[in-house]
Design a protein around this motif. Structure first.
Motif, mmCIF file in Angstrom:
data_model
loop_
_atom_site.group_PDB
_atom_site.id
_atom_site.type_symbol
_atom_site.label_atom_id
_atom_site.label_comp_id
_atom_site.label_asym_id
_atom_site.label_seq_id
_atom_site.Cartn_x
_atom_site.Cartn_y
_atom_site.Cartn_z
ATOM 1 N N GLY A 121 55.310 65.084 36.883
ATOM 2 C CA GLY A 121 54.281 66.029 37.285
ATOM 3 C C GLY A 121 54.801 67.455 37.332
ATOM 4 N N LYS A 122 56.005 67.618 37.857
ATOM 5 C CA LYS A 122 56.598 68.955 37.947
ATOM 6 C C LYS A 122 56.796 69.562 36.562
ATOM 7 C CE LYS A 122 60.561 71.399 39.916
ATOM 8 N NZ LYS A 122 61.831 71.242 40.683
ATOM 9 N N THR A 123 57.329 68.767 35.631
ATOM 10 C CA THR A 123 57.555 69.246 34.265
ATOM 11 C C THR A 123 56.241 69.595 33.584
ATOM 12 O OG1 THR A 123 59.560 67.910 34.076
ATOM 13 C CG2 THR A 123 58.551 68.656 32.029
ATOM 14 N N PHE A 124 55.245 68.738 33.778
ATOM 15 C CA PHE A 124 53.935 68.984 33.159
ATOM 16 C C PHE A 124 53.349 70.309 33.646
ATOM 17 C CE2 PHE A 124 49.329 68.932 33.563
ATOM 18 C CZ PHE A 124 48.944 68.699 32.252
ATOM 19 N N LEU A 125 53.351 70.537 34.956
ATOM 20 C CA LEU A 125 52.747 71.746 35.512
ATOM 21 C C LEU A 125 53.502 73.003 35.089
ATOM 22 C CD1 LEU A 125 51.918 70.404 39.088
ATOM 23 C CD2 LEU A 125 50.283 70.938 37.266
ATOM 24 N N GLU A 126 54.822 72.896 34.981
ATOM 25 C CA GLU A 126 55.620 74.047 34.533
ATOM 26 C C GLU A 126 55.239 74.449 33.111
ATOM 27 O OE1 GLU A 126 57.999 76.141 35.797
ATOM 28 O OE2 GLU A 126 57.368 75.367 37.736
ATOM 29 N N ASN A 127 55.029 73.461 32.271
ATOM 30 C CA ASN A 127 54.647 73.746 30.883
ATOM 31 C C ASN A 127 53.177 74.131 30.762
ATOM 32 O OD1 ASN A 127 57.242 73.146 29.902
ATOM 33 N ND2 ASN A 127 56.767 70.960 29.743
ATOM 34 N N ASN A 128 52.339 73.488 31.569
ATOM 35 C CA ASN A 128 50.898 73.700 31.448
ATOM 36 C C ASN A 128 50.482 75.112 31.852
ATOM 37 O OD1 ASN A 128 48.202 72.361 30.973
ATOM 38 N ND2 ASN A 128 47.899 73.054 33.093
ATOM 39 N N LYS A 129 51.159 75.690 32.834
ATOM 40 C CA LYS A 129 50.760 77.022 33.302
ATOM 41 C C LYS A 129 50.995 78.106 32.242
ATOM 42 C CE LYS A 129 55.085 78.173 35.708
ATOM 43 N NZ LYS A 129 55.699 78.412 37.040
ATOM 44 N N LYS A 130 51.744 77.761 31.197
ATOM 45 C CA LYS A 130 51.999 78.698 30.105
ATOM 46 C C LYS A 130 50.934 78.605 29.014
ATOM 47 C CE LYS A 130 56.951 77.928 30.898
ATOM 48 N NZ LYS A 130 58.199 77.377 30.321
ATOM 49 N N GLN A 131 50.024 77.630 29.144
ATOM 50 C CA GLN A 131 48.996 77.435 28.123
ATOM 51 C C GLN A 131 47.917 78.526 28.242
ATOM 52 O OE1 GLN A 131 49.451 75.098 25.727
ATOM 53 N NE2 GLN A 131 51.385 74.771 26.830
ATOM 54 N N PRO A 132 47.321 78.915 27.120
ATOM 55 C CA PRO A 132 46.288 79.965 27.131
ATOM 56 C C PRO A 132 45.124 79.617 28.053
ATOM 57 C CG PRO A 132 46.968 79.463 24.881
ATOM 58 C CD PRO A 132 47.596 78.420 25.749
ATOM 59 N N GLY A 133 44.734 80.554 28.905
ATOM 60 C CA GLY A 133 43.571 80.388 29.765
ATOM 61 C C GLY A 133 43.837 79.707 31.092
ATOM 62 N N VAL A 134 45.001 79.066 31.238
ATOM 63 C CA VAL A 134 45.305 78.355 32.484
ATOM 64 C C VAL A 134 45.685 79.367 33.571
ATOM 65 C CG1 VAL A 134 46.845 76.722 33.630
ATOM 66 C CG2 VAL A 134 46.009 76.244 31.315
ATOM 67 N N GLN A 135 45.057 79.226 34.731
ATOM 68 C CA GLN A 135 45.335 80.111 35.868
ATOM 69 C C GLN A 135 45.901 79.287 37.024
ATOM 70 O OE1 GLN A 135 42.298 83.262 36.557
ATOM 71 N NE2 GLN A 135 41.085 82.188 34.998
ATOM 72 N N VAL A 136 46.711 79.928 37.852
ATOM 73 C CA VAL A 136 47.408 79.234 38.936
ATOM 74 C C VAL A 136 47.113 79.945 40.254
ATOM 75 C CG1 VAL A 136 49.611 78.354 39.767
ATOM 76 C CG2 VAL A 136 49.248 78.672 37.305
ATOM 77 N N THR A 137 46.734 79.184 41.278
ATOM 78 C CA THR A 137 46.487 79.759 42.600
ATOM 79 C C THR A 137 47.780 79.735 43.415
ATOM 80 O OG1 THR A 137 45.915 77.672 43.701
ATOM 81 C CG2 THR A 137 44.161 78.813 42.486
ATOM 82 N N ALA A 138 47.737 80.354 44.595
ATOM 83 C CA ALA A 138 48.919 80.431 45.461
ATOM 84 C C ALA A 138 49.384 79.045 45.907
ATOM 85 C CB ALA A 138 48.620 81.306 46.674
ATOM 86 N N SER A 139 48.469 78.098 46.007
ATOM 87 C CA SER A 139 48.824 76.743 46.458
ATOM 88 C C SER A 139 49.491 75.911 45.372
ATOM 89 C CB SER A 139 47.573 76.012 46.939
ATOM 90 O OG SER A 139 46.715 75.727 45.841
ATOM 91 N N GLY A 140 49.384 76.369 44.111
ATOM 92 C CA GLY A 140 49.906 75.608 42.985
ATOM 93 C C GLY A 140 48.838 74.918 42.163
#
Length: 250
Positions: free
Chosen positions: A126-145
């Motif tokens: 899960g950690k690896t997926f989220l690290e890579n996913n946040k770099k995808q176009p259009g993906v936004q990240v909130t303060a909570s993760g």
């Protein structure tokens, strides 16, 4: 060549003759060969614990049952000296060495540590997926993760945490396995936002009615260390597609 061979054979002939002469003068003693039988070492049988009375057998049974339950819960070892001391202190009516809230926290922490070790592969995935996913176009990240992607924008009202919403949704694990879908049931779900996983509570407040989002929810904002039933393992990062249809029936 013949001379050399004869020279080499002379000592042999002389020795043979001498041996034959000596053999005649010597009384031959016939040896009896005794075959030694292999010695088999018999190990003493391990004697079981001596239970002299019901108290002995019950005491052992209590300890064995307690350890079995703890082992099934994920523990592999304990500080046995302090375990015995804790038992003795309790039976003797002595005050505990740590306060009750600290004791409960310690128990919770050790089970949490063991659980994280057991599901470390899922956590790392899960950690690896989220690290890579946040770099995808259009993906936004909130303060909570929480991560989200706007699939279809809407122009309706935004809900508050205390509102009830009507939504269509589909939920999957990272491997693509679907664990729930209101689309398959052809029945949207009505739910209060303060009674769902925190990833939904936070995420749906970002949405306007009529919009459709994809949420990427870390396990801390989903079902955490417990998971949910047989379909969602502990520490699972989840993906939801959510369509906000109405807020408070509007």
């Amino acid at each position: 060549m013949k001379r050399i061979l004869i020279t080499l054979l002379l000592p042999c002939c002389t020795f043979a003759a001498l041996a034959q002469s000596t053999a005649k003068k010597t009384t031959t003693v016939k040896k009896t060969t005794t075959t030694k039988k292999p010695v088999t070492t018999v190990k003493p049988a391990v004697s079981p614990a001596a239970f002299k009375n019901t108290m002995d057998s019950a005491s052992y049974a209590f300890g064995n049952s307690m350890a079995g339950s703890l082992k099934n819960s994920g523990l592999t070892t304990l500080n046995y000296d302090l375990l015995i001391k804790g038992i003795k202190d309790a039976f003797a009516g002595k005050p505990a060495l740590i306060k009750e809230d600290a004791a409960q926290a310690a128990i919770g922490n050790i089970f949490r540590e063991q659980s994280k070790l057991k599901y470390s592969a899922t956590i790392n995935e899960g950690k690896t997926f989220l690290e890579n996913n946040k770099k995808q176009p259009g993906v936004q990240v909130t303060a909570s993760g929480l991560q989200y992607l706007v699939l279809t924008p809407g122009n309706g009202i935004k809900p508050k945490a205390t509102d009830t919403v009507l939504a269509h949704y589909k939920g999957t694990l990272l491997n693509g396995k679907q664990f729930d879908s209101s689309y398959d049931r052809n029945e949207p779900l009505s739910l209060p936002l303060n009674r769902v996983i925190s990833g939904w509570t936070e995420g749906m407040q970002l949405m306007n009615a009529g919009s459709k989002y994809r949420f990427f929810i870390p396990y801390q904002l989903a079902y955490g260390e417990r998971g949910a039933g047989a379909d969602i393992p502990p520490y699972s990062t989840l993906i939801f597609e959510v369509e906000l249809l109405k807020v408070n029936g509007k």
